[in-house]
Design a protein around this motif. Structure first.
Motif, PDB file in Angstrom:
ATOM      1  N   TRP A 203      39.809  37.858  30.710  1.00  0.00           N
ATOM      2  CA  TRP A 203      38.741  37.536  31.665  1.00  0.00           C
ATOM      3  C   TRP A 203      38.145  36.178  31.349  1.00  0.00           C
ATOM      4  N   ALA A 204      37.869  35.937  30.058  1.00  0.00           N
ATOM      5  CA  ALA A 204      37.267  34.664  29.669  1.00  0.00           C
ATOM      6  C   ALA A 204      38.192  33.514  30.033  1.00  0.00           C
ATOM      7  N   LEU A 205      39.489  33.676  29.755  1.00  0.00           N
ATOM      8  CA  LEU A 205      40.443  32.613  30.076  1.00  0.00           C
ATOM      9  C   LEU A 205      40.478  32.351  31.586  1.00  0.00           C
ATOM     10  N   SER A 206      40.483  33.410  32.383  1.00  0.00           N
ATOM     11  CA  SER A 206      40.547  33.181  33.837  1.00  0.00           C
ATOM     12  C   SER A 206      39.254  32.566  34.356  1.00  0.00           C
ATOM     13  N   PHE A 207      38.134  33.029  33.802  1.00  0.00           N
ATOM     14  CA  PHE A 207      36.867  32.464  34.252  1.00  0.00           C
ATOM     15  C   PHE A 207      36.841  30.955  33.983  1.00  0.00           C
ATOM     16  N   TYR A 208      37.254  30.580  32.765  1.00  0.00           N
ATOM     17  CA  TYR A 208      37.301  29.166  32.403  1.00  0.00           C
ATOM     18  C   TYR A 208      38.215  28.403  33.352  1.00  0.00           C
ATOM     19  N   PHE A 209      39.394  28.971  33.624  1.00  0.00           N
ATOM     20  CA  PHE A 209      40.345  28.288  34.491  1.00  0.00           C
ATOM     21  C   PHE A 209      39.792  28.096  35.897  1.00  0.00           C
ATOM     22  N   VAL A 210      39.221  29.151  36.473  1.00  0.00           N
ATOM     23  CA  VAL A 210      38.728  29.055  37.849  1.00  0.00           C
ATOM     24  C   VAL A 210      37.638  27.991  37.939  1.00  0.00           C
ATOM     25  N   ARG A 211      36.727  27.963  36.948  1.00  0.00           N
ATOM     26  CA  ARG A 211      35.641  26.978  36.976  1.00  0.00           C
ATOM     27  C   ARG A 211      36.200  25.558  36.903  1.00  0.00           C
ATOM     28  N   GLU A 212      37.068  25.324  35.915  1.00  0.00           N
ATOM     29  CA  GLU A 212      37.614  23.980  35.729  1.00  0.00           C
ATOM     30  C   GLU A 212      38.463  23.550  36.924  1.00  0.00           C
ATOM     31  N   SER A 213      39.226  24.496  37.447  1.00  0.00           N
ATOM     32  CA  SER A 213      40.112  24.186  38.549  1.00  0.00           C
ATOM     33  C   SER A 213      39.300  23.810  39.795  1.00  0.00           C
TER      34      SER A 213
END
Lengths: 661, 110
Positions: free
Chosen positions: B75-85
């Motif tokens: 979840w943390a990895l996806s959250f980070y990715f979605v924000r940065e993306s």
């Protein structure tokens, strides 16, 4: 009776929701992708609802019970696959604006021929995925109503097929979302009650799951049914290697093998020496409850072929250590169905046959991954299949087109991962509790029914029935939603791709709808037929195979198609076909070997690679794509850069377009 | 409707490659953390079995990682990715507007 009420309630709720929402589905676009205007929350619920299949709801619990630690890779892989989907595929795919993977295949390479090739895998992966759903239906109905396996498949399969033929996907979006929440409720609430009744971890060593001395014992000495050769490999009873046991055959039996459980290492005692040197005993005092029985003379064991065991005979088995210092057990393979009873030599209840020993169950590289002797290889191959395979599932990807834009597609994926994780964290608890509280399922080769059966053994019968009703309804939601999604995808492939694009390109909306409904009925019938053949395979394992095929066919197509401008249609087609079909062939061969329909000697390494092909299938597919594309460089579409922009530019830049109107 | 005609092919290629490089770099960064975890855990089980079998509450360490801890990590990895993306894409949109091309009247439905 009570579980039946719950199951009926969920079926009626599903169909009613479907009918109410169908009234709003008017155009073909509504039918295929729900009008493409579903909010992130609803879409994430619907994707999760569609994704949580019988494998998630029943299969993981069963596989954890059967295999222990290694089975945990399944839920993790099912959930983690979405991370790769999110990182590399979700956004670009939505922006490209196509309904299905065949649409993507055609649009990306301007090749209607490639569409025809791509569409075949919707069907291969789809049918592989429907088999375990059908098994889930059969197992659930035989658990709650004692129906024969085929009846559950027939009834449940028909209900769902009918519903899909009526409603299409618009009906399903709301239904799938509802079903996610129903499934989350059904997997979580009962487990809290069960944990309160059977605390898995307590200060007394006897109740401590981690205690290596703990053994799952049968709950009674009652006789249980064993299957015959038709059910291979579920016709084998592997006795425990821990203590002296007696096997009573009240009705007699025809065995087709009495064999050592573990192959002997070179240098250790030979199999026949182990069996005749004290494993099977010709003499000795029978315990009082067996005093009327006769002891079978073990001379000549191990052997294969027709072994006639007379009525009321007893086989006495004592563990001896072979020279490699490890205890060995005895496996009985039955030719005909019969009943047996197992008694512990110490009095009391026998250790459940077929149950892995505690250390094997608790520690990594247990029975699932080390079956062929290459546990690390098997583990990695399984991980690759699950992580890459999620992106290759046709019924899941089509959902991403219902997001309004690429950004919403990414956000939806994030929410899907949260929803799936919240569900999966409960599933291993079921398998763990079932191992120690319902070990009879090992003896019956029925671990896949753990979720349905476990609640029925608590002291309060009414509460047990209600909880079992809740899990039965959850199981129904699971295979109904996934089977519906698969039916929509596969029927859509027929109606939209084969009929609408290939057979009759000028077909009207009404004709396409009729084709869709006809295809749904046909696909439903074939799925039910396939479901009848797979009773002996574990649900979660079968779904893992569907993932492996998707990982070696669609995943490389989507990954390279989205990120490498040099990919040509020849490269993509060659890689997809080679990777996909060789994985399919390997898995089917492996299944036939398991069922002993094919009998040939296969080296263990090869056998392991056949059972879990992703570790070579995915690289094979990708490498083929790259090499063939390089060789056919002149086939790169002239406007490939426009296509790459369409895949990757944010919608605000205006390069996206809806591929299909 | 379509904006394809407004960019010449070399311009399109340049823009596409810039967008892809940014997103791919981000995706690979997140993927490498995740891959390290997926590759590392079986190795831990294989080569440090005592550590993997350390007891934590009712679990062993290895059960805890795979059965529970894995989910929040993804979840943390996806959250980070979605924000940065999202940030990357907003920047790309702004840059395009500043360059005067495609001033944001695409057929977005947001």
């Amino acid at each position: 009776m009570i579980p039946l009420l719950f199951v009926t309630a969920i079926i009626i709720a599903t169909i009613a929701l479907g009918i109410v929402t169908t009234r709003k589905a008017q155009t073909a676009s509504d039918f295929f992708v729900a009008g493409r205007s579903v909010s992130v929350f609803w879409n994430a619920s619907a994707i999760s609802g569609e994704y949580l299949s019988a494998a998630s709801f029943m299969g993981i619990a069963g596989l954890v019970m059967k295999g222990g630690y290694d089975a945990l890779w399944y839920p993790v892989g099912y959930a983690a696959g979405y991370l790769f989907l999110l990182l590399f595929i979700a956004g670009p795919l939505r922006r490209f604006g196509a309904y299905t993977i065949p649409d993507f295949a055609q649009g990306r390479f301007d090749s209607p021929t490639f569409r025809k090739i791509a569409v075949t895998f919707v069907l291969f992966i789809g049918f592989f995925y429907t088999m375990p759903q059908m098994k889930g239906a059969g197992v659930t109905m035989s658990s709650i109503l004692n129906w024969p396996y085929w009846a559950g498949i027939l009834v449940v399969g028909s209900v769902i097929t009918f519903n899909v033929a009526l409603g299409g996907m618009k009906g399903i979006t709301v239904v799938q979302a509802f079903q996610y929440w129903a499934k989350l409720f059904a997997i979580s609430v009962p487990i809290f009650v069960l944990l309160a009744i059977f605390p898995p971890h307590s200060s007394t060593p006897a109740n401590d799951i981690l205690a290596t001395s703990k053994l799952p014992r049968m709950t009674s000495n009652k006789s249980f049914a064993v299957k015959g050769a038709l059910a291979t490999p579920a016709n084998v009873i592997a006795l425990s290697d821990q203590e002296r046991e007696y096997v009573l055959f009240p009705e007699g039996a025809i065995l087709d093998g009495v064999i050592p459980g573990r192959k002997m290492q070179p240098g250790a005692l030979s199999a026949s020496m182990v069996l005749s040197a004290g494993y099977l005993e010709a003499s000795g005092q029978l315990p009082p409850e067996l005093s009327g029985a006769t002891l079978v003379n073990p001379a000549g064991f191990p052997k294969k072929g027709n072994i006639l065991i007379p009525k009321n005979a007893v086989l006495a088995i004592s563990p001896v250590k072979s020279e490699d210092g490890k205890p060995n057990s005895v496996k009985l393979s039955f030719a005909k169905p019969t009943k047996i009873q197992i008694y512990s030599g110490d009095g009391g209840h026998a250790i459940a046959p077929n149950a892995p020993p505690q250390d094997k169950w608790l520690n990594p590289f247990g029975p699932i991954t080390s079956k062929q002797g290459f546990p690390l290889l098997y583990t990695y191959s399984l991980i690759i299949a699950l992580v890459c395979g999620t992106a290759g599932l046709p019924h899941i990807l089509v959902r991403f087109y219902t997001n309004p834009d690429g950004r919403a597609a990414k956000r939806t994926t994030l929410w899907v991962m949260v929803m799936l994780g919240a569900f999966y964290v409960f599933t291993p608890l079921w398998g763990t509790l079932a191992r120690f509280n319902l070990p009879d399922l090992y003896a019956n080769n029925a671990t896949d029914s753990a979720v349905i059966k476990l609640p029925t053994i608590i002291g309060n019968e009414l509460l047990g029935q209600i909880l079992s009703g809740v899990t039965s309804a959850g199981a129904f939601a699971a295979f109904m939603s996934t089977f519906s999604g698969l039916l929509v995808s596969m029927s859509g492939a027929f109606a939209h791709d084969i009929y609408g694009k290939i057979l009759r390109p000028g077909a009207s909306d009404a004709q396409r709808l009729t084709a869709f409904k006809g295809a749904a009925i046909g696909v439903g019938l074939v799925s039910m037929g396939l479901g009848l053949l797979v009773e002996t395979f574990d649900i979660a394992t079968m779904v893992g195979w569907a993932f492996a095929i998707g990982a070696a066919s669609y995943f490389p197509l989507l990954l390279l198609g989205s990120w490498w401008r040099g990919l040509t249609k020849f490269g993509a087609a060659a890689g997809m076909l080679l990777g996909g079909f060789s994985s399919l062939a390997a898995i089917v061969t492996s299944m036939l070997l398991d069922k002993k329909i094919l009998t040939m000697e296969v080296a263990p390494l090869l056998r392991s690679l056949m059972e879990q092909p992703a570790i070579w299938g995915v690289p094979l597919s990708i490498t083929t794509m790259v090499l063939v594309s390089r060789a056919t460089k002149d086939q790169v579409p002239a406007d490939v850069d426009i296509k790459m922009l369409r895949l990757h530019a944010p919608e605000e830049l205006g390069y996206s377009k809806d591929y299909v109107n | 409707m379509r904006k394809d005609a407004e960019l010449s092919l070399p311009e399109a290629r340049q823009l596409a490659e810039r967008l892809m490089r940014q997103q791919a770099a981000l995706g690979l960064r997140v993927a490498s953390v995740f891959a390290a975890l997926l590759i590392g855990l079986p190795l831990l089980n294989q080569f440090l079995p005592e550590l993997a079998a350390t007891k934590i509450g009712g679990f062993t360490l290895s059960w805890f990682i795979l059965g529970v801890a894995f989910y929040p990590i993804t979840w943390a990895l996806s959250f980070y990715f979605v924000r940065e993306s999202d940030l990357l894409e907003e920047r790309a949109t702004l840059e395009a507007a500043l360059e005067g091309k495609n001033p944001g009247k695409g057929e977005t439905k947001r």
